[in-house]
Enzyme design. Structure first.
Site, PDB file in Angstrom:
ATOM      1  N   SER A  99       0.820  -1.214   0.000  1.00 59.57           N
ATOM      2  CA  SER A  99       0.000   0.000   0.000  1.00 59.57           C
ATOM      3  C   SER A  99       0.854   1.265   0.000  1.00 59.57           C
ATOM      4  CB  SER A  99      -0.917   0.018   1.216  1.00 59.57           C
ATOM      5  OG  SER A  99      -1.713  -1.122   1.254  1.00 59.57           O
TER       6      SER A  99
HETATM    7  N1  SAH Z   1      -0.031  -5.505   4.204  1.00 65.21           N
HETATM    8  C1  SAH Z   1       0.586  -5.709   2.935  1.00 65.21           C
HETATM    9  C2  SAH Z   1      -0.370  -5.389   1.807  1.00 65.21           C
HETATM   10  C3  SAH Z   1      -0.518  -6.531   0.898  1.00 65.21           C
HETATM   11  S1  SAH Z   1      -1.900  -6.464  -0.201  1.00 65.21           S
HETATM   12  C4  SAH Z   1       1.875  -4.937   2.821  1.00 65.21           C
HETATM   13  O1  SAH Z   1       2.215  -4.167   3.740  1.00 65.21           O
HETATM   14  O2  SAH Z   1       2.598  -5.129   1.840  1.00 65.21           O
HETATM   15  C5  SAH Z   1      -3.042  -7.530   0.618  1.00 65.21           C
HETATM   16  C6  SAH Z   1      -2.615  -8.956   0.840  1.00 65.21           C
HETATM   17  O3  SAH Z   1      -3.718  -9.675   1.381  1.00 65.21           O
HETATM   18  C7  SAH Z   1      -2.189  -9.705  -0.408  1.00 65.21           C
HETATM   19  O4  SAH Z   1      -0.878 -10.156  -0.251  1.00 65.21           O
HETATM   20  C8  SAH Z   1      -3.191 -10.860  -0.491  1.00 65.21           C
HETATM   21  O5  SAH Z   1      -2.619 -12.050  -1.011  1.00 65.21           O
HETATM   22  C9  SAH Z   1      -3.620 -11.004   0.960  1.00 65.21           C
HETATM   23  N2  SAH Z   1      -4.891 -11.688   1.175  1.00 65.21           N
HETATM   24  C10 SAH Z   1      -6.024 -11.605   0.435  1.00 65.21           C
HETATM   25  N3  SAH Z   1      -6.988 -12.384   0.948  1.00 65.21           N
HETATM   26  C11 SAH Z   1      -6.465 -12.976   2.061  1.00 65.21           C
HETATM   27  C12 SAH Z   1      -6.967 -13.901   3.019  1.00 65.21           C
HETATM   28  N4  SAH Z   1      -8.192 -14.421   2.936  1.00 65.21           N
HETATM   29  N5  SAH Z   1      -6.144 -14.286   4.023  1.00 65.21           N
HETATM   30  C13 SAH Z   1      -4.870 -13.808   4.126  1.00 65.21           C
HETATM   31  N6  SAH Z   1      -4.347 -12.938   3.232  1.00 65.21           N
HETATM   32  C14 SAH Z   1      -5.130 -12.522   2.219  1.00 65.21           C
END
Ligand code: SAH
Length: 248
Positions: A99
């Protein structure tokens, strides 16, 4: 016989002085160089904190300090290294993104993390949000559903020295029951509705920040407060997150 000794002595003295000058110059350069080699991105990080966070109203001191310390460039893909501190999200592979710094800061500030708090993050991705939280408390748990990202994010956290963060691969819908209750839960993927297991793992007085809405459309960043057995929600601002996915 001419006496060459004084001339020789003079030459030697000049040589010594030149050598000292060269050595001092080298050590000054080395000093500067090693500080930069330790963290060549420091200036850009400080600029990010001022122009993207403070100037836009982020005031929570522990959040700002965490942002000045976490090396964001160690949580992006190699090809985006030069853009690590830009005012934007960046692709991290597998259709996911790290993000924008401001959004990470806003989500962190809104849950008001404190030392000692137990915090669960859903969606490890790069590990950056978990690292920010780990600068504030030693009790950070993070779950990622995509195996390759779970490994990469956990590796980034380890390599940057955040060994205390507990990482897991799995469906974050069910939270992390064994480690509950949590003072805060940070969901970094957009869900159509708030997963009930996450609500029940929130401690009384706890807060959850989650983008709610349909995938690939604008969602609403929502702050949930648990007040005893009741939940109060506050809509913060429109956002765009990658979707919260469920195993088929
Ligand atoms: N917090 C992260 C943002 C990653 S984007 C950072 O600081 O880089 C959101 C993430 O959520 C993705 O990697 C995606 O694979 C994950 N995601 C989506 N659905 C999910 C679920 N049901 N359980 C765990 N992770 C999930």
């Amino acid at each position: 016989m001419t006496n060459t000794a004084p001339i020789l002595q003079h030459k030697q003295a000049l040589l010594r002085r030149a050598l000292i000058l060269v050595l001092t110059g080298l050590s000054a350069l080395a000093g500067e160089g090693s500080a930069q080699a330790a963290d060549p991105h420091r200036t850009r990080r400080e600029e990010m904190v001022t122009t993207q966070l403070i100037d836009r109203g982020i005031t929570h001191q522990p959040t700002l300090e965490a942002f000045s310390r976490v090396p964001r460039h160690r949580f992006v893909r190699q090809e985006h290294l030069q853009r690590a501190y830009d005012d934007r999200p960046l692709p991290i592979g597998h259709g996911q993104t790290i993000s924008q710094p401001y959004i990470v800061a806003l989500m962190t500030e809104l849950i008001e993390p404190e030392p000692g708090h137990r915090i669960l993050e859903i969606g490890t991705g790069s590990g950056y949000q978990a690292a920010i939280l780990a600068e504030i408390t030693d009790h950070v748990y993070t779950i990622e559903i995509v195996e390759a990202l779970a490994e990469w994010g956990a590796g980034n956290l380890r390599n940057a020295g955040y060994h205390q963060v507990k990482t897991a691969r799995g469906d974050g819908y069910y939270g992390w029951d064994e480690a509950a209750p949590f003072d805060s839960i940070v969901v970094t993927a957009a869900a159509a509705s708030i997963p009930p297991p996450l609500l029940s793992q929130l401690a009384p007085g706890g807060t959850m920040i989650i983008p709610v809405g349909s995938p690939f459309r604008t969602q609403v960043l929502t702050l949930v407060h648990r007040e005893g057995e009741a939940f109060r929600t506050e809509q913060i601002l429109p956002v765009r997150f990658v979707p919260f996915v469920r195993p088929e």
